[in-house]
Design a protein around this motif. Sequence first.
Motif, mmCIF file in Angstrom:
data_model
loop_
_atom_site.group_PDB
_atom_site.id
_atom_site.type_symbol
_atom_site.label_atom_id
_atom_site.label_comp_id
_atom_site.label_asym_id
_atom_site.label_seq_id
_atom_site.Cartn_x
_atom_site.Cartn_y
_atom_site.Cartn_z
ATOM 1 N N VAL A 66 -42.953 11.896 23.118
ATOM 2 C CA VAL A 66 -41.386 11.841 23.555
ATOM 3 C C VAL A 66 -40.258 12.113 22.208
ATOM 4 O O VAL A 66 -41.051 12.435 20.940
ATOM 5 N N THR A 67 -39.984 12.740 22.450
ATOM 6 C CA THR A 67 -39.047 13.488 21.402
ATOM 7 C C THR A 67 -37.826 12.686 21.380
ATOM 8 O O THR A 67 -36.997 12.276 22.172
ATOM 9 N N ILE A 68 -37.208 12.143 19.881
ATOM 10 C CA ILE A 68 -35.611 11.281 19.821
ATOM 11 C C ILE A 68 -34.904 12.059 19.046
ATOM 12 O O ILE A 68 -35.773 12.438 18.239
ATOM 13 N N VAL A 69 -33.702 11.877 20.121
ATOM 14 C CA VAL A 69 -32.641 12.814 19.068
ATOM 15 C C VAL A 69 -31.968 12.533 18.609
ATOM 16 O O VAL A 69 -31.564 11.351 19.616
ATOM 17 N N LEU A 70 -31.738 13.011 17.429
ATOM 18 C CA LEU A 70 -30.635 11.593 16.323
ATOM 19 C C LEU A 70 -29.534 12.932 16.376
ATOM 20 O O LEU A 70 -30.210 14.001 15.429
ATOM 21 N N ASP A 71 -28.616 12.176 15.388
ATOM 22 C CA ASP A 71 -27.928 12.974 14.504
ATOM 23 C C ASP A 71 -28.089 12.641 12.817
ATOM 24 O O ASP A 71 -28.509 11.542 12.658
ATOM 25 N N GLY A 72 -26.772 13.171 12.608
ATOM 26 C CA GLY A 72 -26.973 13.308 10.886
ATOM 27 C C GLY A 72 -26.629 11.009 10.415
ATOM 28 O O GLY A 72 -27.098 11.225 9.217
ATOM 29 N N ASN A 73 -25.897 10.780 11.135
ATOM 30 C CA ASN A 73 -26.604 9.705 10.111
ATOM 31 C C ASN A 73 -27.113 8.550 10.988
ATOM 32 O O ASN A 73 -27.097 7.713 10.418
ATOM 33 N N GLY A 74 -27.777 8.921 11.421
ATOM 34 C CA GLY A 74 -29.072 8.428 12.624
ATOM 35 C C GLY A 74 -28.810 7.640 13.535
ATOM 36 O O GLY A 74 -29.220 6.266 13.812
ATOM 37 N N GLU A 75 -27.788 8.253 14.783
ATOM 38 C CA GLU A 75 -27.770 7.960 15.594
ATOM 39 C C GLU A 75 -27.829 7.693 16.910
ATOM 40 O O GLU A 75 -28.521 9.279 16.601
ATOM 41 N N PHE A 76 -28.857 7.418 17.635
ATOM 42 C CA PHE A 76 -29.483 8.001 18.953
ATOM 43 C C PHE A 76 -28.591 8.981 20.031
ATOM 44 O O PHE A 76 -27.571 8.509 20.228
#
Lengths: 250, 711
Positions: free
Chosen positions: B37-47
Motif C-alpha cells: 500500500v502506498t500512502i500519499v501525504l502532503d508537506g504537513n503530514g495530512e493524509f
Amino acid sequence: MRNQLEFKVYGKYALFSDPLTKLGGEKCSYHLPTYEALKGIAKSIYWKPTFIWVIDKVRIMKPIRTQTKNMKPLDFGGGNSLAIYTYLADVEYQVQMHFEWNLFRPDMARDRIDGKHYEVAERMIEKGGRQDIFLGVRDCQGYVVPDAFGNGAGHYDTAGELDYGLMFHGFDYPDETGKTDEDGNRSDVGKYRLHSRFWRPVMRNGVLEFPRPENCPVRKFVREMTPNPPKSEGLQDFTLAQELGSEVAP
Amino acid sequence: MSWIEKLYRTYEENTDAIGTGKTPLLPVCHTMQNAHVTIVLDGNGEFIRASVVSNKEDMPTIIPATEESAGRTSGWVAHPLCDKLAYVAGDYVKYSGEMDAGEKTLREYLQRWGNGNGKKKPDLIDQLKRYEDNPNQDSFLELLELWLKDTSAKPNGKEAQLNLVRSYLEFAGNKSPQHALYFSQLKQWTEADSANSKIKAVYDYVSKGRMIQDLVESKILYLEPDGRETLCGQWNEKVKPDIFKYVKVPQKDVVVRFAVEVPGDPQSALWLDQAVSNSWIKYYSNLRTEKGLCFVTGDRVVLADQHPAKIRNSGDKAKLISSNDTSGFTFRGRFTDSDEACGVGFTVTQKAHSALRWLIARQGRRDGDQAVVAWAVTGLDVPDPLADTFGLLFSGVETSKQKTVYTAQEVGIALSKMSAGYSAKLGATTDVIVIGLDSATPGRMAIAFYRELNSSEYLEHVLAWHSLEAGCVWLQYYGKEKIFVGAPAPRDIADCAYGRRLDEKLRKATIQRLLPCIVDGVRVPVDLVNLCVRRASNHYGKEYWEYEKTLGIACALFRHHQKERGYKMSLEPDRTTRDYLYGRLLALAENIESYALYVGGEKRETNAARWMQRFADRPFSTWRTIELKLEPYKTRLRRSDKYSGFLYKREKEMDAIMSSFSTDQHISDEALSGEFLLGYHCQRAVLLEKYKATSTDEIESESVVENDEIN
C-alpha cells in the motif's frame, strides 16, 4: 654468530584459518601461510625459551589448490555440529628463518651460547623435527626435510607479483615483546598485552618476504595478558645444587 | 583471503547500479521488502490519498533498515520508515481483532518473569525496580522496550501474546508494542535530522495514530462485513477489491510505504528519494561512535555488530560472518569475546554483502544450497564457468533463430567470436573472481571455492575447457532439440557419472570438484572419468536419449582426460590402439545386426548392445560370442540380393580392422578403457551416415557404393 636455517615443509593438507570466517565456525584457509603458522612449525622442530624464531622468507613450490571438506566438529555442549572447512591441498613450502635471543628472559642469559642452538636445530631439521609438525591446524600433518632455499623449480617462479589483501601475520605475546603501550609499541612503562598483527603480503615470483613483527603495519589490541612462563635456571638451579652438593658444575 | 575486500571494491566500482534492475544493488543500511500500500501525504503530514500497489513488479521496495531489522526473523524489531501495519499504524490494536484477551496485566506478568528469569538480565531488573518505585507511563514504556528487545523474553503462545497486548493497552494508551518500537525509532531519526521535511511529515502523520482509519475510509482496507471494527480476514464475495486481488498476504500483514507531495518537488515517492536514503545512512552510521580495527581495510572505523544475511535469496538466514558463538569452540580460549577475535567495519560489511547478493541474483548459478558466481570487479559479465557450450554460446540467441543441431564449425566460430568479445570488454588486467558458497547448517555459510584470476587467464582456461581441439568436447546429444559439439555442464557430468544414485550432496560435491578443472585447468579427476565410462558401457536400463547423452559426456571426459593422445572427433582409420579398434568392431557388429533386424521387421535390441558391458570387461571372449551370434543375421543379409552388397562392404571393413590388430593385443582379454567408446562412437557415426545413403539409394550398383565409401 650463525643463526640462519632453512628447511622444506610439505603436507597433504594445510589450513591457515582466516579469522573472519573462523568466527562463524566455517574455517576457510588463506592461500598463503601465515608467519605465526610457520613460526609454530619452527618451534615444533626445535625451540628453547632462550630464543625467538624469526621467519624471513617462504617460497611456495606447488600451485595453490583448495579443497573443501564437510566436517563434524565437536560442539561444546556435547555432540557434533556440521561445518564446511576449506583446506589447501598438496602444499610444499621452503622456509628460511633465523633465531634471536629473547632478551625478555633474563633467566636464560646463561643459555645464550654461540653455536649450541644452531647445531641442535640443524640436527633436528635433519631428523624431521622434535615434535609433530602441523600446517596451521593440528589435523593437517606436515613433514620437514632439510633443503636449501631456492632449490628446485616452484610453480610461481615466473608469476611476477601477486597482491593479497590484509592478512593475519601473528600474535604479539607478552613474553616475547615485554611491556607495550596501547598501540603495541615496546614501552617500559606500559602493561603486558596481547596484540594481533596484520600485513599486506605481496608474493614476488613465489617468494613471500615477511616483515619483522615490530614492523607490521597494522596491529590490534586483544587483551591484557601476563606472561608467566615456567622459570628455571637449568643445571644451576638452587635446589638442585643443594641436593647434589658439589657435583654440579658451576 | 581478500574475498570481502574484492566484494567491497566491486560495490564501489558499481555504485551507479544502485537501485536499478530486478534485484538491484542495495545502498548501505537498506533492505528490500515487498510493499503493498502506498500512502500519499502532503508537506504537513495530512493524509491525501492511498493506493494499493497493483503491479507485482512495483512491489519490491528499497527501505531503510537497521542491522537488526534487516536480519529479523522472529521477535519484534522495527524498520525505520516503512513496515507492516502492526508497526506503523497507531490504531492497529483497535482494528486487529486482538482485543479479546485474558485478564493478566502486563505488570504482573513482568514481575513474575522478573523474579524467575530476570536474574540474568541486570538492566531489566534495575528498570523494573525503577518502575515499581515510580510507576508512571515513561518508566513503564522504557521497561517494556527493554524487555521487548530481549528476544528470549517473548511470551510463548498466542494466549500470552494477546494478554500482553491487552495489558499494554491499558498502560501505553492503545498503542501496540511493535508500534512503540517503530515510533520511538522514527522519533529519534526525525529529531536528529530536522532538515528533512518529508520525514517530519511522515512522523507527524504517524503520531496522529489514525492510519488504519484513514485507509478504511478511503476504501483501501476493509472491515468485517458484520459491522465489527476489525480488518476483514477473508473476502467471500466474487468481486474482490484491490487489496484482496493483488495482495497475497492477509490485511493485517500489509506493508505500507509513504510518498510526500510537496509543490515543486517532482519525486514524491520516499523510497526513490536520494535525500531520504542519505539522511538515514548518515543518521544510522553516526549512532555509534566507538571505533575498532577493521580486518578488511586495516583502518579504525565503526565496527558492525551483526553481519547481513539473505545473501543467496530473500529467505536465506545463513550468514558468512557470524559472531554469536559465545559458548562454543570457535574462538574462545585465546579470545574471550568475539570483538577481540575479529572486527569488520560497518560500511565495509554492508557493501560487500550487498554486492554479493546482487551478483548472485544477477549472474550466479544456484543449486540447492550451493551458489557459484563469477564476475569481474568492474562489474562486467564474464563467461559462466558452469555452463555447457550450448548455454554459453547460443542461449542468448532468439528461439526462432536457434538451431537444433550445431556443428563443430559453427561452434568454433562462435567460440572465437565470444573470446574476442570478452577480451575486448575486459582487458588483460581486470580481476576476475570466482566464488562458491555452501552451507552445512541453515545459519552459517562457508566459502567453498574462491579464486582470483586475471581476466586473460580466466578466459584462457574457460575457453580451453570448451575448445574443440583439446577441451572436454564431443558431440553432445541433449535431446532432439539440443545437439551440439561442445563441453557438458558439470551438473550433467554429475548426472552421467552417478545416474540414479545422485542426490543433492553428491551433486554439489561433484560440481565443486569440477570447478577447478574449468577455472584452473586442472585435470579432471580420474574416478569421475571412470564412472562415466562405466555407465556409458551399459545400454541396460537407459532410454535412447539418456544413453546417447551419457555416451557423449563420457567420450568428452575421456578425451579431455587423455588430451595428450590427441583424439579427433571424427573416425581415425590410422589409430591402431587395441581399445579403439575394439570399439570400432563393436560398432560394426551392432550395425550389421540392427540392419538385419530392420530388414526382418523385428524390433529387438542387438546382441552387441546387450553385451556391451561384458565386452568392455572381457573383449576377446565376448567378441567371439558376438561374432558367432552374428552369423544368422549375416546369412539373412547374404541370401537376399538387395542387401548382400551392404554386407560385403561391412565384412570388408571388419577384416580391415581385424588385420590392424597385432595378435597379442587382440587375444588379450584385459578390460577396455574409455577409448573404446571413442572408437565406437566415431565408427557408428560414419556407419549411420552411410546407412542413410544406402537406404535411400537401395544399393543400385556396387560402383556407386564404392564411390560413397571413398567419400
